[in-house]
Design a protein around this motif. Structure first.
Motif, PDB file in Angstrom:
ATOM      1  N   ARG A 142     -97.516 -33.011 -35.002  1.00 26.93           N
ATOM      2  CA  ARG A 142     -97.795 -33.002 -33.574  1.00 26.93           C
ATOM      3  C   ARG A 142     -96.887 -34.038 -32.902  1.00 26.93           C
ATOM      4  N   SER A 245    -106.142 -28.045 -46.289  1.00 24.45           N
ATOM      5  CA  SER A 245    -106.907 -27.844 -47.522  1.00 24.45           C
ATOM      6  C   SER A 245    -107.530 -26.449 -47.538  1.00 24.45           C
ATOM      7  N   HIS A 246    -107.771 -25.896 -46.348  1.00 26.59           N
ATOM      8  CA  HIS A 246    -108.402 -24.571 -46.295  1.00 26.59           C
ATOM      9  C   HIS A 246    -107.457 -23.452 -46.733  1.00 26.59           C
TER      10      HIS A 246
ATOM     11  N   THR B 109    -106.803 -39.658 -27.652  1.00 31.63           N
ATOM     12  CA  THR B 109    -107.217 -38.284 -27.385  1.00 31.63           C
ATOM     13  C   THR B 109    -108.406 -38.242 -26.435  1.00 31.63           C
ATOM     14  N   ASN B 130    -108.333 -32.416 -34.179  1.00 33.35           N
ATOM     15  CA  ASN B 130    -108.249 -32.347 -35.636  1.00 33.35           C
ATOM     16  C   ASN B 130    -109.182 -33.359 -36.290  1.00 33.35           C
ATOM     17  N   ASP B 135    -111.159 -36.302 -49.759  1.00 33.04           N
ATOM     18  CA  ASP B 135    -111.858 -35.402 -50.673  1.00 33.04           C
ATOM     19  C   ASP B 135    -112.898 -36.185 -51.475  1.00 33.04           C
ATOM     20  N   LYS B 172    -114.414 -25.816 -39.411  1.00 32.71           N
ATOM     21  CA  LYS B 172    -113.514 -25.440 -40.499  1.00 32.71           C
ATOM     22  C   LYS B 172    -112.043 -25.367 -40.068  1.00 32.71           C
ATOM     23  N   SER B 175    -110.270 -28.786 -39.310  1.00 30.09           N
ATOM     24  CA  SER B 175    -110.414 -29.916 -40.216  1.00 30.09           C
ATOM     25  C   SER B 175    -109.424 -29.851 -41.361  1.00 30.09           C
ATOM     26  N   LYS B 176    -109.123 -31.022 -41.890  1.00 37.34           N
ATOM     27  CA  LYS B 176    -108.287 -31.099 -43.077  1.00 37.34           C
ATOM     28  C   LYS B 176    -108.921 -32.099 -44.032  1.00 37.34           C
ATOM     29  N   VAL B 177    -109.090 -31.665 -45.277  1.00 38.48           N
ATOM     30  CA  VAL B 177    -109.605 -32.552 -46.303  1.00 38.48           C
ATOM     31  C   VAL B 177    -108.405 -33.060 -47.090  1.00 38.48           C
ATOM     32  N   GLN B 183    -103.472 -40.618 -47.685  1.00 44.12           N
ATOM     33  CA  GLN B 183    -102.961 -39.536 -46.841  1.00 44.12           C
ATOM     34  C   GLN B 183    -103.751 -39.445 -45.543  1.00 44.12           C
ATOM     35  N   GLN B 186    -102.481 -42.112 -43.289  1.00 45.73           N
ATOM     36  CA  GLN B 186    -101.176 -41.762 -42.728  1.00 45.73           C
ATOM     37  C   GLN B 186    -101.336 -40.780 -41.561  1.00 45.73           C
ATOM     38  N   LEU B 187    -102.218 -39.785 -41.711  1.00 47.02           N
ATOM     39  CA  LEU B 187    -102.453 -38.826 -40.622  1.00 47.02           C
ATOM     40  C   LEU B 187    -103.065 -39.518 -39.406  1.00 47.02           C
ATOM     41  N   ASN B 190    -100.381 -41.706 -37.607  1.00 45.87           N
ATOM     42  CA  ASN B 190     -99.351 -40.918 -36.914  1.00 45.87           C
ATOM     43  C   ASN B 190     -99.940 -40.057 -35.795  1.00 45.87           C
ATOM     44  N   ASP B 191    -101.186 -40.307 -35.453  1.00 47.00           N
ATOM     45  CA  ASP B 191    -101.850 -39.550 -34.388  1.00 47.00           C
ATOM     46  C   ASP B 191    -101.906 -38.057 -34.673  1.00 47.00           C
ATOM     47  N   GLN B 192    -101.982 -37.686 -35.943  1.00 50.06           N
ATOM     48  CA  GLN B 192    -102.133 -36.271 -36.293  1.00 50.06           C
ATOM     49  C   GLN B 192    -103.605 -35.884 -36.347  1.00 50.06           C
ATOM     50  N   ALA B 193    -104.472 -36.865 -36.221  1.00 46.94           N
ATOM     51  CA  ALA B 193    -105.904 -36.589 -36.260  1.00 46.94           C
ATOM     52  C   ALA B 193    -106.559 -37.182 -35.021  1.00 46.94           C
ATOM     53  N   ASP B 194    -107.731 -36.613 -34.669  1.00 51.74           N
ATOM     54  CA  ASP B 194    -108.451 -37.088 -33.490  1.00 51.74           C
ATOM     55  C   ASP B 194    -109.825 -37.649 -33.846  1.00 51.74           C
TER      56      ASP B 194
END
Lengths: 303, 314
Positions: A142, A245-246, B109, B130, B135, B172, B175-177, B183, B186-187, B190-194
């Motif tokens: 992004r 992961s999905h 965000t 996001n 895990d 679903k 989201s990212k697991v 990792q 890092q996300l 880098n502002d890849q997640a909210d």
């Protein structure tokens, strides 16, 4: 066309001569001892672990197919398996489409340009896989370059990171070199005068390409597609870093079985299934190419 | 004696262990402690092969409980001062530390009207964005989903997994697991997640590493422990038990908690003093805080982990 040319045309052998490759005649000759170090290394470092893997998958915790039925009763694992095969097919197809004209151009340009093209395609090959994957991460994320570049053309909010296309793009770039090299090595041996001969005989450019050139490059296509396909099936790092992961591929599922559940038996069964699929695909590819070559050669001889 | 201590590996956590347990124990007893990286797969292989080189491990309790008397052995220690949270002492394990799972949001965000409840985390209509989580399903994910759906802390167990997964299905596609905590960090940086579910020690590192835009949500806290165990056939049993007893004492527990941010001592008689960021990520500073039932988890571990994995990889 003299007899040497016929020999050149014969590189992808028709089925009758292909059989001879499996003959064991001459295996006792002393030069075969040269194979010994390689065979010994493979035996210890590859075949023995693979046999252990197969054994574990059938015997732990008890004898039977229990570990195999587990995979087919788990929707996540079956989906991952199908997804992995699809990804491998798409990546192979994309690599082929990109690499074919590239390799072709390498055979017709001046030697200096050819060297430059060779360097360009193999540069990424000399960089670590992790570094390249992270480079794609920076491009795809992004606010990354790809999103910015596309928004210039009025396409907004395209974030490839975490999507299947994002993974495929990166895998195609990483694996492209494995397609270009086999194609180029086959194309560079093709005598271009065959095409001139076809023109003289009245064939159009397209007809000459599809009837003469393309069939002669089939061994290269075969080698390239097999390499890329098999490498994609086993990819682990790139989907983890760039994908979601999905959309996990089978490698991630196997890793999870080992790391989180310590379930070596299930992981072995999944690995064996992957191995079998690889062998089937490889067999189909080889067979497909051989059949099409044989039929083309046969038809060519009749005309 | 040379004692081999298997810990979660290099980092702030291990440095704090060296400062609070390892060095003082060496000075007190004259024994030498060698650190190695804990890996349950490796431990299992060592014990099954009958060739054990580790004396003490520090890991998640479920493993020890599932393999008590098989991979790890009963511990006989008495005379530790203070008290430990209910249900954290088991035949084969002694609690070492308490951690938690913190919910965080990205300030960039959600500038106005930021998310504030667990239900907000599971509501992508109200808070699009996001979501990332490591895990580590055993870290209270099912519990949080049920709390978001209105279940009270007292009624969490036995877990209604179907109901919990319905909540997870809502997020679903957002989201990212991540397979590792680094990792996730890092996300986040880098502002890849909210929005994120973050182990409390990781929350400390994220903010410390420049993620000041990551804000802590004051929500109910799932607490879980790490624990010490002794592998079956450990070469120095007596010294291993002496080490665990020493490290469980209030003085060592306090020093450990003060050396690293985001952890609370397992020994509840200790009240460490935190400053700045460490006070914010202290898992005991949240309310209500509840301890994840290790008893329930160890009995259903494979089933629960598989359920979450089915969700996270499809």
């Amino acid at each position: 066309v003299n007899s040497d040319r016929n020999a050149a045309l014969d590189v992808p052998r028709p089925a009758s001569t292909a059989k001879r490759r499996w003959s064991l005649r001459g295996i006792g000759r002393p030069e075969y001892l040269l194979l010994l170090p390689g065979v010994a290394l493979l035996g210890v470092a590859f075949f023995y672990p693979v046999i252990l893997l197969i054994k574990t998958s059938f015997t732990d915790p008890k004898l039977g197919f229990g570990n195999y039925t587990k995979l087919f009763s788990s929707p996540a694992a079956t989906h991952a398996l199908i997804r992995t095969i699809l990804a491998a097919l798409i990546v192979s197809a994309c690599c082929l489409v990109l690499a074919y004209p590239y390799a072709y151009m390498m055979t017709v340009v001046r030697p200096a340009v050819r060297v430059a093209m060779l360097v360009v395609v193999s540069l990424p090959f000399w960089t670590s896989l992790i570094a390249r994957t992270f480079a794609w991460l920076v491009l795809e994320e992004r606010g990354g370059l790809i999103e910015h570049a596309l928004s210039v053309f009025g396409v907004h909010h395209v974030v490839l990171l975490g999507t299947i296309p994002g993974v495929v793009v990166a895998m195609v770039q990483i694996l492209l070199v494995y397609m270009v090299f086999p194609l180029y090595s086959v194309m560079s041996t093709i005598d271009r005068r065959l095409l001139s001969a076809a023109h003289v005989c009245g064939a159009s450019r397209g007809y000459a390409f599809f009837r003469i050139y393309l069939p002669l490059t089939l061994p290269g296509i075969n080698a390239g597609v097999s390499l890329v396909f098999l490498l994609t099936l086993g990819f682990y790092v790139t989907p983890i870093l760039l994908g979601s992961s999905h959309d996990a591929l089978i490698g991630q599922i196997i890793g999870f079985q080992v790391e989180e559940l310590l379930d070596f038996a299930t992981a072995s069964a999944y690995s064996v299934i992957l191995l079998v699929i690889m062998l089937i695909m490889l067999g189909l590819l080889l067979r497909g190419v051989r059949l099409s070559t044989a039929s083309r050669v046969a038809r060519g001889e009749q005309q | 004696v040379t004692l081999v201590y298997a810990t979660p590996g290099p980092g702030a956590y291990q440095d704090a262990e060296v400062g609070s347990y390892v060095k003082p124990f060496e000075q007190l007893t004259g024994a030498k402690v060698v650190l190695t990286e804990e890996d349950t797969a490796k431990l299992t292989a060592m014990v099954k092969a009958g060739n054990v080189s580790w004396d003490v491990t520090d890991s998640a309790p479920s493993f020890d409980r599932m393999h008590c008397n098989e991979i790890v052995q009963p511990i006989n220690i008495s005379g530790v001062s203070g008290a430990f949270p209910e249900g954290t002492i088991s035949t084969c394990g002694r609690p070492s530390v308490v951690t938690g799972m913190i919910l965080m949001y990205n300030d960039k965000t959600y500038k106005t009207n930021p998310p504030s409840t667990i239900a907000d985390f599971f509501d992508p209509q109200k808070y699009p964005g996001n979501r990332v989580m490591p895990d580590e399903a055993y870290g209270g994910y099912f519990e949080y989903a049920l709390l978001a759906d209105g279940v009270s802390v007292q009624d969490l167990y036995p877990l209604d997994t179907t109901r919990a997964l319905t909540q997870f299905d809502k997020i679903k596609s957002d989201s990212k697991v991540t397979p590792t905590g680094s990792q996730e960090q890092q996300l986040m940086l880098n502002d890849q997640a909210d929005l994120a579910i973050v182990p409390s020690t990781r929350a400390y590192s994220v903010i410390n590493a420049g993620g000041s835009n990551w804000k802590i949500m004051k929500t109910p806290m799932a607490l879980f422990t790490n624990e010490w165990a002794i592998p079956k056939g450990a070469p120095h049993l007596a010294a291993a038990e002496a080490f665990i007893k020493f490290a469980s004492q209030p003085a060592q527990q306090q020093k450990f908690a003060e050396l690293v941010g985001g952890l609370a001592p397992a020994n509840t008689s200790v009240k460490p003093t935190y400053t700045g960021l460490a006070a914010q990520v202290d898992p005991l500073a949240f309310s209500p805080a509840f301890t994840v039932s290790e008893d329930y988890w160890s009995k259903n571990y494979d089933h629960l982990i598989n359920l979450f994995e089915e969700w996270s990889t499809s």
